[in-house]
Motif scaffolding. Structure first.
Motif, PDB file in Angstrom:
ATOM      1  N   GLU A 198     -12.066  -5.274 -15.474  1.00 58.98           N
ATOM      2  CA  GLU A 198     -12.402  -6.682 -15.692  1.00 58.98           C
ATOM      3  C   GLU A 198     -11.622  -7.579 -14.726  1.00 58.98           C
ATOM      4  OE1 GLU A 198     -12.401  -9.989 -19.331  1.00 58.98           O
ATOM      5  OE2 GLU A 198     -11.647  -7.939 -19.646  1.00 58.98           O
ATOM      6  N   VAL A 199     -10.311  -7.253 -14.533  1.00 61.76           N
ATOM      7  CA  VAL A 199      -9.483  -8.061 -13.626  1.00 61.76           C
ATOM      8  C   VAL A 199      -9.989  -7.939 -12.201  1.00 61.76           C
ATOM      9  CG1 VAL A 199      -7.171  -8.338 -12.664  1.00 61.76           C
ATOM     10  CG2 VAL A 199      -7.475  -7.908 -15.115  1.00 61.76           C
ATOM     11  N   TRP A 200     -10.243  -6.693 -11.799  1.00 63.94           N
ATOM     12  CA  TRP A 200     -10.756  -6.438 -10.454  1.00 63.94           C
ATOM     13  C   TRP A 200     -12.105  -7.113 -10.261  1.00 63.94           C
ATOM     14  CZ3 TRP A 200      -8.632  -4.664  -6.120  1.00 63.94           C
ATOM     15  CH2 TRP A 200      -7.438  -3.946  -6.220  1.00 63.94           C
ATOM     16  N   GLY A 201     -12.881  -7.089 -11.303  1.00 65.72           N
ATOM     17  CA  GLY A 201     -14.192  -7.719 -11.179  1.00 65.72           C
ATOM     18  C   GLY A 201     -14.090  -9.221 -10.914  1.00 65.72           C
ATOM     19  N   ASN A 202     -13.172  -9.856 -11.637  1.00 62.15           N
ATOM     20  CA  ASN A 202     -12.990 -11.292 -11.441  1.00 62.15           C
ATOM     21  C   ASN A 202     -12.433 -11.568 -10.053  1.00 62.15           C
ATOM     22  OD1 ASN A 202     -13.870 -11.824 -14.061  1.00 62.15           O
ATOM     23  ND2 ASN A 202     -11.788 -11.680 -14.927  1.00 62.15           N
ATOM     24  N   PHE A 203     -11.448 -10.713  -9.635  1.00 62.91           N
ATOM     25  CA  PHE A 203     -10.829 -10.912  -8.324  1.00 62.91           C
ATOM     26  C   PHE A 203     -11.848 -10.743  -7.199  1.00 62.91           C
ATOM     27  CE2 PHE A 203      -8.980  -8.631  -4.695  1.00 62.91           C
ATOM     28  CZ  PHE A 203      -8.237  -9.640  -4.122  1.00 62.91           C
ATOM     29  N   LEU A 204     -12.586  -9.645  -7.286  1.00 61.25           N
ATOM     30  CA  LEU A 204     -13.548  -9.377  -6.218  1.00 61.25           C
ATOM     31  C   LEU A 204     -14.686 -10.397  -6.228  1.00 61.25           C
ATOM     32  CD1 LEU A 204     -13.696  -5.467  -6.384  1.00 61.25           C
ATOM     33  CD2 LEU A 204     -12.547  -6.896  -4.672  1.00 61.25           C
ATOM     34  N   GLY A 205     -14.986 -10.903  -7.400  1.00 60.83           N
ATOM     35  CA  GLY A 205     -16.040 -11.940  -7.476  1.00 60.83           C
ATOM     36  C   GLY A 205     -15.636 -13.225  -6.754  1.00 60.83           C
ATOM     37  N   TRP A 208     -13.860 -12.079   7.151  1.00 56.62           N
ATOM     38  CA  TRP A 208     -14.183 -10.774   6.460  1.00 56.62           C
ATOM     39  C   TRP A 208     -12.901  -9.950   6.280  1.00 56.62           C
ATOM     40  CZ3 TRP A 208     -15.397 -11.887  11.480  1.00 56.62           C
ATOM     41  CH2 TRP A 208     -14.868 -11.050  12.445  1.00 56.62           C
ATOM     42  N   THR A 209     -12.931  -9.050   5.319  1.00 53.64           N
ATOM     43  CA  THR A 209     -11.760  -8.219   5.002  1.00 53.64           C
ATOM     44  C   THR A 209     -11.928  -6.824   5.621  1.00 53.64           C
ATOM     45  OG1 THR A 209     -12.699  -7.441   2.926  1.00 53.64           O
ATOM     46  CG2 THR A 209     -11.286  -9.407   2.827  1.00 53.64           C
ATOM     47  N   ARG A 210     -10.843  -6.261   5.975  1.00 54.37           N
ATOM     48  CA  ARG A 210     -10.833  -4.928   6.590  1.00 54.37           C
ATOM     49  C   ARG A 210     -10.188  -3.902   5.651  1.00 54.37           C
ATOM     50  NH1 ARG A 210      -6.961  -2.718   9.703  1.00 54.37           N
ATOM     51  NH2 ARG A 210      -5.887  -4.712   9.836  1.00 54.37           N
ATOM     52  N   ASN A 211      -9.280  -4.354   4.791  1.00 54.00           N
ATOM     53  CA  ASN A 211      -8.566  -3.408   3.927  1.00 54.00           C
ATOM     54  C   ASN A 211      -8.081  -4.136   2.696  1.00 54.00           C
ATOM     55  OD1 ASN A 211      -7.417  -1.081   3.038  1.00 54.00           O
ATOM     56  ND2 ASN A 211      -5.582  -1.233   4.299  1.00 54.00           N
ATOM     57  N   VAL A 212      -8.085  -3.423   1.546  1.00 52.47           N
ATOM     58  CA  VAL A 212      -7.570  -3.956   0.284  1.00 52.47           C
ATOM     59  C   VAL A 212      -6.648  -2.904  -0.305  1.00 52.47           C
ATOM     60  CG1 VAL A 212      -8.118  -4.817  -2.014  1.00 52.47           C
ATOM     61  CG2 VAL A 212      -9.673  -5.279  -0.120  1.00 52.47           C
ATOM     62  N   LEU A 213      -5.424  -3.323  -0.665  1.00 48.02           N
ATOM     63  CA  LEU A 213      -4.468  -2.369  -1.266  1.00 48.02           C
ATOM     64  C   LEU A 213      -3.523  -3.123  -2.165  1.00 48.02           C
ATOM     65  CD1 LEU A 213      -1.572  -2.725   0.451  1.00 48.02           C
ATOM     66  CD2 LEU A 213      -2.980  -1.640   2.220  1.00 48.02           C
ATOM     67  N   ASP A 270       4.004  -2.347  -3.568  1.00 44.58           N
ATOM     68  CA  ASP A 270       4.948  -1.892  -4.588  1.00 44.58           C
ATOM     69  C   ASP A 270       5.255  -2.971  -5.622  1.00 44.58           C
ATOM     70  OD1 ASP A 270       5.059   0.520  -3.279  1.00 44.58           O
ATOM     71  OD2 ASP A 270       6.858  -0.015  -2.106  1.00 44.58           O
ATOM     72  N   ASN A 271       5.048  -4.224  -5.278  1.00 47.72           N
ATOM     73  CA  ASN A 271       5.336  -5.308  -6.225  1.00 47.72           C
ATOM     74  C   ASN A 271       4.169  -5.618  -7.127  1.00 47.72           C
ATOM     75  OD1 ASN A 271       7.924  -5.682  -5.149  1.00 47.72           O
ATOM     76  ND2 ASN A 271       7.094  -6.977  -3.492  1.00 47.72           N
ATOM     77  N   GLY A 272       3.094  -4.887  -6.969  1.00 52.54           N
ATOM     78  CA  GLY A 272       1.928  -5.108  -7.815  1.00 52.54           C
ATOM     79  C   GLY A 272       1.003  -6.186  -7.304  1.00 52.54           C
ATOM     80  N   GLU A 273       1.207  -6.663  -6.081  1.00 51.44           N
ATOM     81  CA  GLU A 273       0.331  -7.682  -5.511  1.00 51.44           C
ATOM     82  C   GLU A 273      -0.803  -7.029  -4.744  1.00 51.44           C
ATOM     83  OE1 GLU A 273       3.466 -11.357  -4.745  1.00 51.44           O
ATOM     84  OE2 GLU A 273       2.587 -10.289  -3.055  1.00 51.44           O
ATOM     85  N   ILE A 274      -1.955  -7.726  -4.755  1.00 52.42           N
ATOM     86  CA  ILE A 274      -3.097  -7.265  -3.989  1.00 52.42           C
ATOM     87  C   ILE A 274      -2.944  -7.807  -2.574  1.00 52.42           C
ATOM     88  CG2 ILE A 274      -5.601  -7.327  -3.725  1.00 52.42           C
ATOM     89  CD1 ILE A 274      -5.813  -7.638  -6.738  1.00 52.42           C
ATOM     90  N   VAL A 275      -3.054  -6.924  -1.618  1.00 49.99           N
ATOM     91  CA  VAL A 275      -2.899  -7.308  -0.215  1.00 49.99           C
ATOM     92  C   VAL A 275      -4.250  -7.165   0.461  1.00 49.99           C
ATOM     93  CG1 VAL A 275      -1.741  -6.853   1.960  1.00 49.99           C
ATOM     94  CG2 VAL A 275      -0.494  -6.602  -0.196  1.00 49.99           C
ATOM     95  N   LEU A 276      -4.721  -8.291   1.036  1.00 53.86           N
ATOM     96  CA  LEU A 276      -5.991  -8.265   1.760  1.00 53.86           C
ATOM     97  C   LEU A 276      -5.673  -8.350   3.242  1.00 53.86           C
ATOM     98  CD1 LEU A 276      -8.262 -10.724  -0.317  1.00 53.86           C
ATOM     99  CD2 LEU A 276      -8.340  -8.225  -0.232  1.00 53.86           C
ATOM    100  N   GLU A 277      -6.261  -7.488   3.997  1.00 53.07           N
ATOM    101  CA  GLU A 277      -6.122  -7.513   5.456  1.00 53.07           C
ATOM    102  C   GLU A 277      -7.517  -7.707   6.034  1.00 53.07           C
ATOM    103  OE1 GLU A 277      -4.281  -3.878   6.607  1.00 53.07           O
ATOM    104  OE2 GLU A 277      -2.295  -4.437   5.845  1.00 53.07           O
ATOM    105  N   GLY A 278      -7.592  -8.587   7.048  1.00 52.87           N
ATOM    106  CA  GLY A 278      -8.900  -8.824   7.629  1.00 52.87           C
ATOM    107  C   GLY A 278      -8.816  -9.673   8.901  1.00 52.87           C
ATOM    108  N   HIS A 279      -9.987 -10.228   9.294  1.00 55.73           N
ATOM    109  CA  HIS A 279     -10.081 -11.023  10.508  1.00 55.73           C
ATOM    110  C   HIS A 279     -10.836 -12.322  10.199  1.00 55.73           C
ATOM    111  CE1 HIS A 279      -9.137  -7.112  12.347  1.00 55.73           C
ATOM    112  NE2 HIS A 279      -8.766  -7.809  13.454  1.00 55.73           N
TER     113      HIS A 279
END
Length: 516
Positions: free
Chosen positions: A430-437, A450-455, A458-467
């Protein structure tokens, strides 16, 4: 049937004759006449000249080792070795021996045993003990008694010392046996009288004389009809020391007077000498008597060598004793048997005293009891083995059922774990769904990002990498995502276009919890 070895011991002469009976026919298998050896007449060590064997075989003294033996022992060793050689091919240990005796090994009387106490005759010879019952003694007297033609009785007794028994046992020991089975002990005169009476056709009133001529001794046996009338004294004349037949005639007349025999109707000649000269001499002295040889046409002697067949009459006594024994086996006649009790005891495999025999019934019932106990225990063991087998089968079934239960329990445990994971994943989904939405809505409106990578770091934060083609658009994106932090912007052109590479960190509630 087992071979029957008839052994006739007469002075220094011992005769062996082996018989068997097949299909009602008595067959003579072997015959041997052997002298007991005596020291040299010169007095020096060694053995005197040997008697010629009736079997025609050669006597090889060189092959017999007599070194270190005394003269008497040398003679015994040679004698026993020759007996073994002459009876080769006969399994003596499986044979039945008949010992045929004459004086001095036995003697006759018209009176019972009490008359002869002190002559070497003992109660042990017939009863085995002085303490036997009167009934047993009477039975033993009957075993050695025959009826005479005049209505009286003739008793036969053994002497205390019988060399023939020792000789048979010595031959057994030479062959590694403790003894040979002596089944019967016969009287030479009585057996010969029975055979003649059985084979000759005598009238009831005939007086008949049997003349047996041996090598050293001769016998005169008188019959009245078919019954024994009188046994004359043993004559010390035979083929070895006889010079004239006249000595017989005087002895016969003397014995006729002693036996109250008025005349002779028949004379039967047998033994070592049954020549025509002897028969003619008897004809000359007793012209009214019918003189004949003793024939053995009912016994098959075809297996004997020619040298033994032509002298078959010399085996008259062992032949007659064997014939009497076979008649007894067929229950056609009951003759005397002088076998001593001590010989019977010696030949027993298990020798017990009276208390030993008393124990036999106890041992018998004990054996039955132990057998029944063993059978009962075996039955119980069989039932217990069946029970063990049944329990083993049940154990295997229970183990199989436990295996199934363990598999089901493992599945249940796995289901609980799966359910927990699913519940956790459900929250995270549900959380991922809201985030990705939210990310999809912003990027759908802005085509230059646009995004190239999602991970997740260690701190529990979502890191988006892109251009992004516009660096100012990244500030708008961070503002749109609210909790986003623009961590890094670097210039990174793509082909001929200006482009910026970025890293954005976002804190989203529930993501850390879902990961745990």
């Amino acid at each position: 049937m087992k071979p029957v070895v008839s052994v006739y011991c007469e002075g220094n002469d011992t005769k062996f004759a082996v018989f068997t009976k097949e299909n009602g026919q008595i067959k003579m298998l072997k015959a041997a006449s052997i002298d007991v050896f005596k020291p040299n007449k010169s007095g020096s060590d060694g053995i005197d000249s040997l008697a010629t064997l009736d079997s025609g075989g050669d006597i090889a003294l060189d092959s017999i080792d007599t070194s270190g033996l005394s003269t008497s022992d040398q003679g015994a060793a040679v004698f026993e070795s020759i007996v073994n050689s002459e009876l080769a091919g006969i399994k003596l240990q499986n044979s039945i021996f008949i010992s045929v005796l004459t004086e001095p090994s036995l003697f006759y009387s018209s009176k019972n045993k009490k008359t002869f106490e002190g002559r070497g005759l003992t109660n042990e010879m017939f009863t085995g003990s002085d303490e036997v019952s009167t009934k047993q003694k009477s039975k033993d007297e009957e075993n050695n008694r025959i009826d005479l033609a005049d209505g009286g009785s003739l008793f036969t007794y053994l002497s205390a010392d019988v060399p023939c028994f020792k000789m048979i046992n010595s031959i057994a020991r030479i062959n590694g046996k403790r003894f040979y089975k002596i089944q019967s002990v016969k009287s030479a005169e009585i057996s010969l009288a029975y055979y003649v009476a059985k084979k000759k056709k005598f009238f009831p009133d005939d007086y008949s004389l049997i003349v047996y001529i041996g090598k050293e001794y001769s016998k005169l046996i008188f019959l009245h009809g078919r019954k024994l009338k009188h046994i004359g004294s043993t004559l010390d004349v035979g083929t070895g020391n006889l010079h004239t037949y006249d000595v017989y005639f005087s002895k016969i007349l003397l014995e006729m007077e002693n036996g109250a025999i008025p005349n002779l109707d028949n004379i039967i000649v047998c033994g070592e000498d049954d020549s025509e000269n002897l028969i003619l001499s008897f004809y000359g002295t007793f012209p009214e008597a019918n003189v004949s040889r003793l024939e053995f046409d009912s016994i098959d002697v075809s297996l004997l060598p020619e040298s033994a067949r032509i002298k078959i009459s010399s085996y008259s006594v062992p032949l007659a004793a064997a014939f009497e024994y076979f008649e007894e086996l067929n229950k056609e006649y009951t003759g005397i048997n002088l076998l001593p009790k001590y010989i019977i005891e010696e030949q027993k495999i298990f020798q017990f005293a009276w208390h030993g025999y008393a124990m036999l019934p106890i041992l018998f019932f004990a054996a039955i009891y132990m057998t029944l106990q063993i059978l009962e225990y075996n039955s119980n063991i069989k039932l217990l083995n069946q029970e063990i087998l049944s329990q083993t089968t049940l154990k295997q079934q229970n183990l199989a059922l436990l295996s199934q239960i363990e598999a089901l329990d493992q599945k249940i445990n796995n289901f609980d774990q799966t359910q927990t994971i699913l519940d956790s994943v459900t929250v995270g989904t549900e959380v991922w769904g809201n985030f990705l939405g939210s990310v999809s809505d912003f990027m759908g409106k802005n085509k230059n990002l646009w995004t190239r990578n999602v991970l997740i770091d260690d701190n529990g934060e979502i890191v988006l990498e892109g251009h992004a083609l516009n660096k100012f658009l990244l500030t708008d994106f961070a503002t749109f995502m609210k909790s986003a932090t623009l961590r890094k912007i670097t210039y990174d052109p793509i082909n001929s276009l200006d482009a910026y590479r970025f890293t954005v960190g976002l804190k989203v509630k529930g993501i850390q919890k879902a990961e745990k």
